[in-house]
Design an enzyme around this catalytic site. Structure first.
Site, PDB file in Angstrom:
ATOM      1  N   GLU A 174      87.625  18.190  11.055  1.00  0.00           N
ATOM      2  CA  GLU A 174      88.968  18.004  10.491  1.00  0.00           C
ATOM      3  C   GLU A 174      89.678  19.317  10.195  1.00  0.00           C
ATOM      4  OE1 GLU A 174      90.398  14.668   9.611  1.00  0.00           O
ATOM      5  OE2 GLU A 174      88.886  14.127  11.085  1.00  0.00           O
ATOM      6  N   HIS A 248      89.698  14.539   2.560  1.00  0.00           N
ATOM      7  CA  HIS A 248      89.454  15.929   2.958  1.00  0.00           C
ATOM      8  C   HIS A 248      89.145  16.737   1.706  1.00  0.00           C
ATOM      9  CE1 HIS A 248      92.243  15.148   6.607  1.00  0.00           C
ATOM     10  NE2 HIS A 248      91.002  15.177   7.026  1.00  0.00           N
ATOM     11  N   CYS A 365      98.311  20.243   2.861  1.00  0.00           N
ATOM     12  CA  CYS A 365      98.171  19.573   4.168  1.00  0.00           C
ATOM     13  C   CYS A 365      99.140  20.154   5.185  1.00  0.00           C
ATOM     14  CB  CYS A 365      98.452  18.079   4.039  1.00  0.00           C
ATOM     15  SG  CYS A 365      97.175  17.145   3.209  1.00  0.00           S
TER      16      CYS A 365
END
EC number: 3.5.3.23
Length: 447
Positions: A174, A248, A365
């Site tokens: 990720e 995350h 993000c």
């Protein structure tokens, strides 16, 4: 050697919509089917970039991807012209249309994992593209992400851009959202902290939501990035917080230089990890937020840790937060206590990023951190660096092409596809990127 952290922010795409595609991301699920405003979303992101650039933090932009992404619909068996493909998928399988129209590439913390030249065996900056294997809509991103990064970091003597790992669950990666770097000045060798959610043969894993990052992937990325093995730590995220919506690591922790700002329950075996970091990072400081002051659920709903921790020249730090933190009494009380305490954080900067937040993406993000020396910075494509001229040009571009209202039904509109391609064609010229999108190379192709 002198170096700076440059934040490369993702520009929100024209098809930004709320489809609830990301199981495990509670904001994404909660806002499913709401009406979105792509124009506002893009402008909110641009304003954050510009205000941080004006405050002295180097800032650049990464463009959105082509959406809807017709080539994948063809792979799924839909035939005809682009317009016919859109019509068929909207009628027969609208969920696929939503997936191939996702604007998720805007969250560039998932684009790649970065190793600065001070940490690598060959003295280059390395960028390994993330495969984002856990979610179909995100697994589509890697090829175009690679093209974009190669167009931005195009000096092969200074930068190495690596393709994503194979698309299998064992190697789910990720990107930088599960990676932190700790150390002194940016130009000095740092300690890279890779955070994973699961590994083969280890039963410690979440049970409600998926662990998207594997240890196997983290180890492979560290090898690809040629990180000095003496400068790597692998740590497991606490599976209990993954099950509470921390999909995350950047939803529960953020680092900058010698500081790790994290929740008390962020990591498995947290006290052991922090002791290891204290032993290996000079001047290491952990700012652990007690569960008694901020519940994990409140950290997730406000994105307290999906913040940016930025260094000023004098060594003090700025914490960049979403507006939701200010609107939560308990979180805001904690943050003001943090400001008054003995630590490097001396300022809170709050931004309205509601359009992104409603899909589960906060300030962290939206950005990819890249540490660059002055020479490396000069080697980056200069057209992507944020300044007054670029900010005005991008705002005009958004005004020209973006809609201020979008629903799932609008994704089938062939005009939206045409608008998107025309917009990206213009953007690649504005940012001097060349032909990075499949439609540019293939002429839009019917078939």
């Amino acid at each position: 050697m002198n170096a700076w952290e440059v934040n490369f922010d993702g520009l929100v795409g024209l098809t930004h919509h709320y489809a609830g595609l990301s199981f495990g991301n509670e904001a994404s699920t909660r806002h499913r089917f709401q009406v979105s405003n792509p124009r506002l979303a893009a402008k909110q992101g641009l304003l954050k970039m510009k205000k941080l650039a004006d405050a002295g933090f180097p800032q650049a932009v990464i463009p959105p991807h082509e959406r809807p992404f017709i080539p994948v619909l063809r792979q799924l068996g839909f035939r005809g012209s682009d317009e016919q493909v859109l019509e068929k998928v909207a009628r027969q399988a609208p969920h696929w249309l939503s997936s191939v129209s996702s604007a998720s590439p805007m969250w560039v913390a998932n684009a790649a994992t970065i190793a600065p030249s001070a940490d690598t065996l060959d003295g280059k900056v390395h960028l390994t593209v993330a495969n984002l294997n856990n979610k179909f809509h995100r697994s589509l991103e890697a090829p175009v992400t690679e093209s974009l990064l190669k167009a931005i970091f195009n000096d092969e003597e200074k930068f190495s851009v690596h393709s994503a790992l194979p698309q299998v669950a064992l190697l789910g990666d990720e990107g930088a959202a599960n990676h932190n770097r700790l150390g002194g000045h940016y130009g000095e060798p740092g300690m890279q902290l890779f955070v994973y959610g699961r590994e083969e043969g280890n039963d410690t894993r979440p049970s409600r939501y998926p662990a998207r990052q594997t240890r196997e992937a983290s180890e492979a990325v560290a090898r690809l990035n040629q990180v000095n093995p003496q400068q790597v730590i692998f740590a497991q995220q606490n599976p209990d917080v993954i099950d509470q919506g921390v999909f995350h690591n950047d939803v529960i922790a953020v680092s900058n230089r010698q500081v790790l700002f994290c929740h008390q329950q962020a990591f498995a075996r947290q006290s052991q990890l922090l002791a290891n970091l204290r032993a290996r990072v000079n001047g290491f400081m952990a700012i652990e937020v007690p569960a008694t002051q901020v519940f994990v659920s409140d950290a997730v709903s406000t994105y307290l840790f999906n913040s940016q921790l930025l260094s000023r020249d004098d060594g003090s730090m700025v914490l960049v937060l979403p507006q939701e933190c200010r609107e939560h009494a308990g979180v805001w009380r904690y943050l003001n206590e943090l400001l008054a305490a003995d630590n490097p954080i001396s300022e809170l900067k709050v931004f309205d990023l509601r359009e992104s937040m409603a899909n589960g993406g906060g300030p962290a993000c939206l950005r990819l951190r890249v540490v660059l020396t002055e020479e490396e910075r000069r080697a980056v494509n200069p057209a992507v660096m944020m300044n007054d001229t670029l900010f005005n040009a991008l705002n005009d571009w958004v005004d020209r092409y973006y809609r201020d209202r979008l629903t799932a039904a609008d994704l089938a509109d062939p005009q939206l596809l045409r608008e998107g391609r025309e917009a990206l064609d213009t953007l690649t010229q504005l940012l001097d990127l060349g032909s990075v999108y499949p439609f540019q190379r293939e002429g839009g192709g019917n078939g």
